[in-house]
Design a protein around this motif. Structure first.
Motif, PDB file in Angstrom:
ATOM      1  N   PRO A 186       0.812  -1.229   0.000  1.00 57.86           N
ATOM      2  CA  PRO A 186       0.000   0.000   0.000  1.00 57.86           C
ATOM      3  C   PRO A 186       0.846   1.282   0.000  1.00 57.86           C
ATOM      4  CG  PRO A 186      -0.904  -1.581   1.559  1.00 57.86           C
ATOM      5  CD  PRO A 186       0.412  -2.143   1.075  1.00 57.86           C
ATOM      6  N   LYS A 187       2.016   1.245   0.606  1.00 56.79           N
ATOM      7  CA  LYS A 187       2.884   2.437   0.632  1.00 56.79           C
ATOM      8  C   LYS A 187       3.317   2.818  -0.784  1.00 56.79           C
ATOM      9  CE  LYS A 187       7.043   4.418   2.554  1.00 56.79           C
ATOM     10  NZ  LYS A 187       8.203   4.266   3.401  1.00 56.79           N
ATOM     11  N   ILE A 188       3.640   1.832  -1.601  1.00 58.88           N
ATOM     12  CA  ILE A 188       4.043   2.100  -2.983  1.00 58.88           C
ATOM     13  C   ILE A 188       2.884   2.718  -3.748  1.00 58.88           C
ATOM     14  CG2 ILE A 188       4.759   1.025  -5.161  1.00 58.88           C
ATOM     15  CD1 ILE A 188       6.988   1.109  -3.117  1.00 58.88           C
ATOM     16  N   VAL A 189       1.697   2.157  -3.603  1.00 58.11           N
ATOM     17  CA  VAL A 189       0.515   2.669  -4.300  1.00 58.11           C
ATOM     18  C   VAL A 189       0.233   4.106  -3.869  1.00 58.11           C
ATOM     19  CG1 VAL A 189      -1.962   2.357  -4.681  1.00 58.11           C
ATOM     20  CG2 VAL A 189      -0.460   0.354  -4.588  1.00 58.11           C
ATOM     21  N   GLU A 190       0.337   4.363  -2.588  1.00 58.87           N
ATOM     22  CA  GLU A 190       0.094   5.710  -2.058  1.00 58.87           C
ATOM     23  C   GLU A 190       1.085   6.723  -2.640  1.00 58.87           C
ATOM     24  OE1 GLU A 190       0.608   7.885   2.218  1.00 58.87           O
ATOM     25  OE2 GLU A 190      -0.282   5.885   2.220  1.00 58.87           O
ATOM     26  N   THR A 191       2.357   6.377  -2.677  1.00 63.90           N
ATOM     27  CA  THR A 191       3.343   7.317  -3.226  1.00 63.90           C
ATOM     28  C   THR A 191       3.173   7.482  -4.733  1.00 63.90           C
ATOM     29  OG1 THR A 191       5.019   5.572  -3.370  1.00 63.90           O
ATOM     30  CG2 THR A 191       5.052   6.965  -1.402  1.00 63.90           C
ATOM     31  N   ALA A 192       2.741   6.438  -5.427  1.00 64.80           N
ATOM     32  CA  ALA A 192       2.481   6.553  -6.869  1.00 64.80           C
ATOM     33  C   ALA A 192       1.298   7.483  -7.127  1.00 64.80           C
ATOM     34  CB  ALA A 192       2.227   5.168  -7.470  1.00 64.80           C
ATOM     35  N   GLN A 193       0.276   7.390  -6.308  1.00 64.72           N
ATOM     36  CA  GLN A 193      -0.871   8.286  -6.447  1.00 64.72           C
ATOM     37  C   GLN A 193      -0.470   9.733  -6.155  1.00 64.72           C
ATOM     38  OE1 GLN A 193      -3.532   6.229  -3.770  1.00 64.72           O
ATOM     39  NE2 GLN A 193      -4.690   5.362  -5.484  1.00 64.72           N
ATOM     40  N   THR A 194       0.433   9.926  -5.225  1.00 67.48           N
ATOM     41  CA  THR A 194       0.930  11.269  -4.928  1.00 67.48           C
ATOM     42  C   THR A 194       1.669  11.838  -6.141  1.00 67.48           C
ATOM     43  OG1 THR A 194       1.109  10.730  -2.588  1.00 67.48           O
ATOM     44  CG2 THR A 194       2.381  12.628  -3.365  1.00 67.48           C
TER      45      THR A 194
ATOM     46  N   GLU B 108      12.357   6.054  -3.387  1.00 67.55           N
ATOM     47  CA  GLU B 108      12.868   5.600  -2.091  1.00 67.55           C
ATOM     48  C   GLU B 108      11.998   4.482  -1.517  1.00 67.55           C
ATOM     49  OE1 GLU B 108      13.123   9.185   0.224  1.00 67.55           O
ATOM     50  OE2 GLU B 108      15.104   9.684  -0.574  1.00 67.55           O
ATOM     51  N   ALA B 109      10.684   4.609  -1.662  1.00 70.04           N
ATOM     52  CA  ALA B 109       9.779   3.558  -1.183  1.00 70.04           C
ATOM     53  C   ALA B 109       9.997   2.264  -1.964  1.00 70.04           C
ATOM     54  CB  ALA B 109       8.326   4.013  -1.296  1.00 70.04           C
ATOM     55  N   CYS B 110      10.225   2.393  -3.267  1.00 64.79           N
ATOM     56  CA  CYS B 110      10.501   1.200  -4.096  1.00 64.79           C
ATOM     57  C   CYS B 110      11.797   0.529  -3.664  1.00 64.79           C
ATOM     58  CB  CYS B 110      10.586   1.586  -5.571  1.00 64.79           C
ATOM     59  SG  CYS B 110       9.017   2.086  -6.281  1.00 64.79           S
ATOM     60  N   ARG B 111      12.818   1.319  -3.449  1.00 63.65           N
ATOM     61  CA  ARG B 111      14.102   0.762  -3.020  1.00 63.65           C
ATOM     62  C   ARG B 111      13.950   0.026  -1.695  1.00 63.65           C
ATOM     63  NH1 ARG B 111      17.312   5.138  -2.758  1.00 63.65           N
ATOM     64  NH2 ARG B 111      16.794   5.418  -0.580  1.00 63.65           N
ATOM     65  N   ASP B 112      13.224   0.623  -0.759  1.00 64.88           N
ATOM     66  CA  ASP B 112      13.009  -0.025   0.535  1.00 64.88           C
ATOM     67  C   ASP B 112      12.243  -1.335   0.382  1.00 64.88           C
ATOM     68  OD1 ASP B 112      14.339   2.050   1.746  1.00 64.88           O
ATOM     69  OD2 ASP B 112      12.510   3.087   2.407  1.00 64.88           O
ATOM     70  N   GLU B 113      11.218  -1.326  -0.456  1.00 64.61           N
ATOM     71  CA  GLU B 113      10.421  -2.541  -0.648  1.00 64.61           C
ATOM     72  C   GLU B 113      11.225  -3.633  -1.342  1.00 64.61           C
ATOM     73  OE1 GLU B 113       6.850  -3.632  -3.505  1.00 64.61           O
ATOM     74  OE2 GLU B 113       6.175  -2.413  -1.801  1.00 64.61           O
ATOM     75  N   LEU B 114      11.997  -3.272  -2.335  1.00 66.43           N
ATOM     76  CA  LEU B 114      12.790  -4.268  -3.063  1.00 66.43           C
ATOM     77  C   LEU B 114      13.935  -4.810  -2.208  1.00 66.43           C
ATOM     78  CD1 LEU B 114      12.827  -2.654  -6.610  1.00 66.43           C
ATOM     79  CD2 LEU B 114      11.577  -4.686  -5.872  1.00 66.43           C
ATOM     80  N   ARG B 115      14.347  -4.044  -1.221  1.00 71.22           N
ATOM     81  CA  ARG B 115      15.383  -4.509  -0.325  1.00 71.22           C
ATOM     82  C   ARG B 115      14.875  -5.697   0.516  1.00 71.22           C
ATOM     83  NH1 ARG B 115      17.292   0.187   2.782  1.00 71.22           N
ATOM     84  NH2 ARG B 115      18.117   0.800   0.786  1.00 71.22           N
TER      85      ARG B 115
END
Length: 148
Positions: free
Chosen positions: A91-99, A135-142
């Motif tokens: 959900p964090k990725i989706v939220e930042t993409a919508q932003t 940054e959110a993508c990098r954190d998630e992929l980590r």
């Protein structure tokens, strides 16, 4: 004669237990390998999705800096990518993409920027609406485990 039966039974039981353990070990090993391949495939799909989103968003943002009118057809791919993120991402990725999408729409509504105006924009954080998303993508992929 009982000792002969006992020896034969012990040998047979040992063979059965050894065969079962080998089968179980092989099955568990294959299951772990399949899971690792599945996670790697899922990670690759997300990496490609994020790269596509960044590319489409960057183009739209650059267009928004110099134009007040947006072609709605250009937003179709952007929102399709966000829809795919709803399926594959946190959900964090989706939220930042919508932003990011909202920022692009707001940029279209703002006055056009000239090349000289870009120097002031570059010195502020406004030039990089994708910073929080990447940054959110990098954190998630980590995170190499399951997302949910």
């Amino acid at each position: 004669m009982n000792s002969q039966y006992f020896s034969a039974f012990a040998a047979l039981a040992g063979s059965l237990i050894g065969g079962f353990m080998m089968l179980a070990s092989s099955w568990l090993s294959q299951k772990a390998q399949a899971r690792a391949e599945q996670l790697a495939h899922h990670r690759t799909r997300r990496e490609e999705l994020y790269a596509d989103f960044i590319e489409v968003s960057a183009r739209l943002y650059a267009d928004a800096l110099g134009h007040n009118e947006a072609e709605l057809a250009k937003f179709v791919k952007l929102y399709a990518l966000i829809g795919r993120m709803r399926v594959l991402s946190s959900p964090k990725i989706v939220e930042t993409a919508q932003t990011v999408a909202k920022t692009i729409i707001e940029t279209y509504q703002a006055p056009n920027k000239t090349f000289r105006d870009l120097q002031g924009v570059v010195n502020s954080d406004a030039i990089d609406p994708l910073l929080a998303f990447s940054e959110a993508c990098r954190d998630e992929l980590r995170i190499s485990g399951p997302l949910f």
